[in-house]
Design a protein around this motif. Structure first.
Motif, PDB file in Angstrom:
ATOM      1  N   TYR A  21       0.721  -1.352  -0.103  1.00 13.53           N
ATOM      2  CA  TYR A  21       0.014  -0.001   0.081  1.00 13.53           C
ATOM      3  C   TYR A  21       0.999   1.348  -0.097  1.00 13.53           C
ATOM      4  O   TYR A  21       0.565   2.258  -0.456  1.00 13.53           O
ATOM      5  CB  TYR A  21      -1.028   0.105   1.307  1.00 13.53           C
ATOM      6  CG  TYR A  21      -0.249   0.284   2.492  1.00 13.53           C
ATOM      7  CD1 TYR A  21      -0.372   1.673   2.721  1.00 13.53           C
ATOM      8  CD2 TYR A  21       0.348  -0.442   3.205  1.00 13.53           C
ATOM      9  CE1 TYR A  21       0.248   2.323   4.106  1.00 13.53           C
ATOM     10  CE2 TYR A  21       0.736  -0.469   4.558  1.00 13.53           C
ATOM     11  CZ  TYR A  21       0.839   1.149   4.961  1.00 13.53           C
ATOM     12  OH  TYR A  21       1.320   1.359   6.079  1.00 13.53           O
ATOM     13  N   MET A  22       2.148   1.296   0.361  1.00  5.08           N
ATOM     14  CA  MET A  22       3.054   2.272   0.575  1.00  5.08           C
ATOM     15  C   MET A  22       3.235   2.693  -0.849  1.00  5.08           C
ATOM     16  O   MET A  22       3.467   3.758  -1.331  1.00  5.08           O
ATOM     17  CB  MET A  22       4.329   2.142   1.337  1.00  5.08           C
ATOM     18  CG  MET A  22       3.916   1.999   2.796  1.00  5.08           C
ATOM     19  SD  MET A  22       5.463   1.336   3.530  1.00  5.08           S
ATOM     20  CE  MET A  22       4.758   1.432   5.509  1.00  5.08           C
ATOM     21  N   GLN A  23       3.979   1.780  -1.477  1.00  5.82           N
ATOM     22  CA  GLN A  23       4.191   1.782  -3.188  1.00  5.82           C
ATOM     23  C   GLN A  23       3.166   2.303  -3.904  1.00  5.82           C
ATOM     24  O   GLN A  23       3.196   3.201  -4.699  1.00  5.82           O
ATOM     25  CB  GLN A  23       4.793   0.352  -3.683  1.00  5.82           C
ATOM     26  CG  GLN A  23       5.995  -0.091  -2.947  1.00  5.82           C
ATOM     27  CD  GLN A  23       6.359  -1.348  -3.575  1.00  5.82           C
ATOM     28  OE1 GLN A  23       5.559  -2.178  -4.290  1.00  5.82           O
ATOM     29  NE2 GLN A  23       7.540  -1.826  -3.302  1.00  5.82           N
ATOM     30  N   GLU A  24       1.907   1.864  -3.523  1.00  2.00           N
ATOM     31  CA  GLU A  24       0.728   2.109  -4.334  1.00  2.00           C
ATOM     32  C   GLU A  24       0.446   3.578  -4.066  1.00  2.00           C
ATOM     33  O   GLU A  24      -0.151   4.454  -5.178  1.00  2.00           O
ATOM     34  CB  GLU A  24      -0.415   1.444  -4.106  1.00  2.00           C
ATOM     35  CG  GLU A  24      -1.779   1.794  -4.553  1.00  2.00           C
ATOM     36  CD  GLU A  24      -2.919   0.826  -4.353  1.00  2.00           C
ATOM     37  OE1 GLU A  24      -3.924   1.069  -4.780  1.00  2.00           O
ATOM     38  OE2 GLU A  24      -2.718  -0.182  -3.273  1.00  2.00           O
ATOM     39  N   ARG A  25       0.522   4.069  -2.865  1.00  2.00           N
ATOM     40  CA  ARG A  25       0.310   5.502  -2.473  1.00  2.00           C
ATOM     41  C   ARG A  25       1.377   6.327  -3.345  1.00  2.00           C
ATOM     42  O   ARG A  25       1.007   7.563  -3.781  1.00  2.00           O
ATOM     43  CB  ARG A  25       0.394   5.727  -1.031  1.00  2.00           C
ATOM     44  CG  ARG A  25      -0.040   7.031  -0.684  1.00  2.00           C
ATOM     45  CD  ARG A  25       0.186   7.146   0.911  1.00  2.00           C
ATOM     46  NE  ARG A  25      -0.960   6.208   1.631  1.00  2.00           N
ATOM     47  CZ  ARG A  25      -0.869   6.194   2.841  1.00  2.00           C
ATOM     48  NH1 ARG A  25       0.061   6.746   3.696  1.00  2.00           N
ATOM     49  NH2 ARG A  25      -1.685   5.427   3.412  1.00  2.00           N
ATOM     50  N   MET A  26       2.451   6.127  -3.454  1.00  2.00           N
ATOM     51  CA  MET A  26       3.423   6.705  -4.193  1.00  2.00           C
ATOM     52  C   MET A  26       3.398   6.989  -5.552  1.00  2.00           C
ATOM     53  O   MET A  26       3.365   7.879  -6.240  1.00  2.00           O
ATOM     54  CB  MET A  26       5.020   6.175  -3.745  1.00  2.00           C
ATOM     55  CG  MET A  26       5.381   6.635  -2.507  1.00  2.00           C
ATOM     56  SD  MET A  26       7.100   6.150  -1.923  1.00  2.00           S
ATOM     57  CE  MET A  26       7.018   6.537  -0.383  1.00  2.00           C
ATOM     58  N   LEU A  27       2.799   5.570  -5.987  1.00  2.00           N
ATOM     59  CA  LEU A  27       2.599   5.371  -7.563  1.00  2.00           C
ATOM     60  C   LEU A  27       1.399   6.472  -7.870  1.00  2.00           C
ATOM     61  O   LEU A  27       1.185   6.921  -8.907  1.00  2.00           O
ATOM     62  CB  LEU A  27       2.370   4.229  -7.920  1.00  2.00           C
ATOM     63  CG  LEU A  27       3.336   3.271  -8.005  1.00  2.00           C
ATOM     64  CD1 LEU A  27       3.265   1.640  -8.130  1.00  2.00           C
ATOM     65  CD2 LEU A  27       4.623   3.752  -8.876  1.00  2.00           C
ATOM     66  N   ILE A  28       0.156   6.257  -7.088  1.00  2.00           N
ATOM     67  CA  ILE A  28      -0.995   7.125  -7.044  1.00  2.00           C
ATOM     68  C   ILE A  28      -0.583   8.659  -7.398  1.00  2.00           C
ATOM     69  O   ILE A  28      -1.201   9.642  -7.855  1.00  2.00           O
ATOM     70  CB  ILE A  28      -2.085   6.739  -6.290  1.00  2.00           C
ATOM     71  CG1 ILE A  28      -2.448   5.385  -6.641  1.00  2.00           C
ATOM     72  CG2 ILE A  28      -2.957   7.892  -6.039  1.00  2.00           C
ATOM     73  CD1 ILE A  28      -3.674   4.959  -5.460  1.00  2.00           C
ATOM     74  N   PHE A  29       0.450   8.934  -6.364  1.00  2.00           N
ATOM     75  CA  PHE A  29       0.958  10.448  -6.381  1.00  2.00           C
ATOM     76  C   PHE A  29       1.339  10.809  -7.412  1.00  2.00           C
ATOM     77  O   PHE A  29       1.196  11.893  -8.000  1.00  2.00           O
ATOM     78  CB  PHE A  29       1.902  10.685  -5.269  1.00  2.00           C
ATOM     79  CG  PHE A  29       2.628  11.860  -5.237  1.00  2.00           C
ATOM     80  CD1 PHE A  29       1.980  13.344  -4.962  1.00  2.00           C
ATOM     81  CD2 PHE A  29       3.905  11.897  -5.370  1.00  2.00           C
ATOM     82  CE1 PHE A  29       2.641  14.385  -5.026  1.00  2.00           C
ATOM     83  CE2 PHE A  29       4.633  12.975  -5.733  1.00  2.00           C
ATOM     84  CZ  PHE A  29       4.166  14.362  -5.414  1.00  2.00           C
ATOM     85  N   LEU A  30       2.143   9.959  -8.389  1.00  2.00           N
ATOM     86  CA  LEU A  30       2.852  10.130  -9.466  1.00  2.00           C
ATOM     87  C   LEU A  30       1.990  10.249 -10.497  1.00  2.00           C
ATOM     88  O   LEU A  30       1.845  11.141 -11.584  1.00  2.00           O
ATOM     89  CB  LEU A  30       3.981   9.397  -9.796  1.00  2.00           C
ATOM     90  CG  LEU A  30       5.186   9.343  -8.709  1.00  2.00           C
ATOM     91  CD1 LEU A  30       6.012   8.183  -8.980  1.00  2.00           C
ATOM     92  CD2 LEU A  30       5.996  10.641  -8.886  1.00  2.00           C
ATOM     93  N   ASN A  31       0.898   9.328 -10.586  1.00  2.00           N
ATOM     94  CA  ASN A  31      -0.120   9.495 -11.551  1.00  2.00           C
ATOM     95  C   ASN A  31      -1.396   9.097 -11.139  1.00  2.00           C
ATOM     96  O   ASN A  31      -2.105   7.963 -11.046  1.00  2.00           O
ATOM     97  CB  ASN A  31       0.361   8.380 -12.764  1.00  2.00           C
ATOM     98  CG  ASN A  31      -0.586   8.324 -14.007  1.00  2.00           C
ATOM     99  OD1 ASN A  31      -1.342   9.188 -13.911  1.00  2.00           O
ATOM    100  ND2 ASN A  31      -0.070   7.457 -14.690  1.00  2.00           N
ATOM    101  N   PRO A  32      -2.410  10.189 -10.571  1.00  2.00           N
ATOM    102  CA  PRO A  32      -3.467   9.651  -9.881  1.00  2.00           C
ATOM    103  C   PRO A  32      -4.605   9.428 -10.709  1.00  2.00           C
ATOM    104  O   PRO A  32      -5.591   8.727 -10.524  1.00  2.00           O
ATOM    105  CB  PRO A  32      -3.849  11.400  -9.215  1.00  2.00           C
ATOM    106  CG  PRO A  32      -2.961  12.250 -10.181  1.00  2.00           C
ATOM    107  CD  PRO A  32      -1.777  11.615 -10.667  1.00  2.00           C
ATOM    108  N   GLN A  33      -4.546   9.650 -12.131  1.00  2.00           N
ATOM    109  CA  GLN A  33      -5.603   9.178 -12.977  1.00  2.00           C
ATOM    110  C   GLN A  33      -5.581   7.473 -13.046  1.00  2.00           C
ATOM    111  O   GLN A  33      -6.891   7.050 -13.585  1.00  2.00           O
ATOM    112  CB  GLN A  33      -5.035   9.525 -14.427  1.00  2.00           C
ATOM    113  CG  GLN A  33      -5.601  10.906 -14.763  1.00  2.00           C
ATOM    114  CD  GLN A  33      -4.255  12.058 -14.067  1.00  2.00           C
ATOM    115  OE1 GLN A  33      -3.161  11.321 -13.677  1.00  2.00           O
ATOM    116  NE2 GLN A  33      -4.707  13.201 -13.806  1.00  2.00           N
ATOM    117  N   ASN A  34      -4.484   6.794 -12.494  1.00  2.00           N
ATOM    118  CA  ASN A  34      -4.600   5.357 -12.620  1.00  2.00           C
ATOM    119  C   ASN A  34      -5.631   4.772 -11.549  1.00  2.00           C
ATOM    120  O   ASN A  34      -6.242   3.901 -11.765  1.00  2.00           O
ATOM    121  CB  ASN A  34      -3.227   5.008 -12.267  1.00  2.00           C
ATOM    122  CG  ASN A  34      -2.562   4.939 -13.248  1.00  2.00           C
ATOM    123  OD1 ASN A  34      -2.711   5.292 -14.376  1.00  2.00           O
ATOM    124  ND2 ASN A  34      -1.183   4.576 -13.043  1.00  2.00           N
TER     125      ASN A  34
END
Length: 363
Positions: free
Chosen positions: A202-215
């Motif tokens: 979930y930590m990795q996912e949170r950072m990836l969402i920050f970089l690309n919130p449209q995902n």
């Protein structure tokens, strides 16, 4: 204690602190006005504030140098608190960060942060002229690493990163050489991939969402609501208790992580700017105390405290503005939270103790 010490008490810092606490209680009250289940939070925050202010005055009255002889004891208390969290702590929202003490739910990572600053300040102050030797640099990093690892295991990545940066700042200002800084920086960069793969999903996912919130629009919902709140506030805001995103509950965790968005929506750009100005004044007064400190121990304690307030303010505001990933870092003196508020006020008590003893009493 000689009453003449109080001539050097920093009353500007005290007034700034009171204004920030008052603003925090007011905005918590506004953020929870239409939520019956949260009606007790403003009153609790006021109680935390009174307890913390009393402890601040008491701490200021005590010579901070007395703590130097207790550094080893304080360090084991720090590790004991954090081990207790990992082993028997309460689990809420997937994280094990709280323990119950006489019926109170306490987040030990907050006092552990302050205790680590005191212990590290003692070690760095004792060996400031020897920090060119790697043995002392590595020992300081080890002192810092143990509480950081225990906080990370809760898991509380953002708090672990804050404490790491605070410790790094204290080491940086303790006469370490630039060649050592370069080598430590290079080692940190090299270790970054290993840290990434050690993160929970979930930590990795949170950072990836920050970089690309449209995902994942659903996962970035609260950040989007925070941006709407900030943008809709305009210059003067919609007025207390009249924020649409906060009062209609579109904005979640509005009394804690996203309280800056409530301030921007209800008090506008002017209110948000005044808040930031108060925090800047507080940092200025702390750096002034650090500059005038009588010894390295006191200077490093105040530098560590100022770094905590600066980093938490930047991270929280940056998160609300979607400049940084979403974290659970509170806005100092504003967000609801007893452990955070009382710990910060204890830290300010130590800073005042340093200010009051920056010179010998003149007869």
């Amino acid at each position: 204690m000689d009453s003449r010490r109080w001539r050097h008490f920093d009353y500007v810092l005290l007034i700034t602190t009171l204004l920030l606490i008052g603003l925090g209680i007011l905005m918590i009250h506004s953020a929870t006005a239409n939520a019956p289940e949260l009606q007790e939070l403003p009153r609790r925050q006021a109680i935390y504030a009174m307890v913390g202010l009393a402890l601040m005055i008491l701490t200021a009255a005590i010579d901070y140098r007395l703590l130097s002889s207790l550094s080893i004891v304080l360090y084991f208390i720090t590790l004991g608190l954090l081990v207790a969290v990992v082993t028997v702590g309460q689990t809420l929202v997937g994280a094990q960060r709280w323990i119950d003490i006489i019926g109170l739910s306490i987040q030990p990572s907050e006092p552990a942060k302050l205790l680590t600053i005191v212990v590290l300040a003692k070690f760095l102050g004792d060996h400031e002229e020897e920090m060119y030797r790697w043995r002392y640099v590595l020992t300081a990093l080890l002192i810092l690493a143990l509480p950081v690892i225990l906080i990370y295991l809760q898991p509380h990545l953002s708090m672990a990163l804050v404490l790491s940066l605070v410790g790094a700042t204290m080491i940086f200002v303790s006469d370490i050489r630039w060649s050592q800084i370069l080598m430590l920086g290079s080692a940190s960069v090299a270790a970054a991939p290993f840290l990434w793969f050690s993160l929970k999903g979930y930590m990795q996912e949170r950072m990836l969402i920050f970089l690309n919130p449209q995902n994942d629009p659903a996962a970035s919902y609260n950040i989007e609501q925070a941006l709407i709140s900030i943008g809709s506030g305009g210059w003067l805001g919609k007025g207390l208790f009249h924020g649409s995103q906060s009062q209609l509950h579109f904005l979640r965790v509005r009394h804690a992580d996203f309280i800056f968005s409530v301030i921007a929506e209800e008090l506008g750009f002017v209110g948000a700017t005044l808040l930031l100005l108060l925090l800047i004044i507080m940092l200025w007064r702390l750096l002034r105390i650090a500059e005038r400190a009588r010894d390295s121990f006191g200077r490093l304690i105040v530098v560590g405290l100022a770094t905590v307030i600066f980093l938490q303010s930047v991270i929280n505001v940056g998160m609300n503005l979607r400049l940084l990933p979403a974290t659970g870092i509170p806005l100092p003196f504003i967000s609801h939270g007893g452990s955070s508020l009382v710990t910060l006020l204890l830290g300010l008590g130590l800073a005042q103790s340093v200010a009051m003893r920056h010179r010998k009493i003149e007869f």
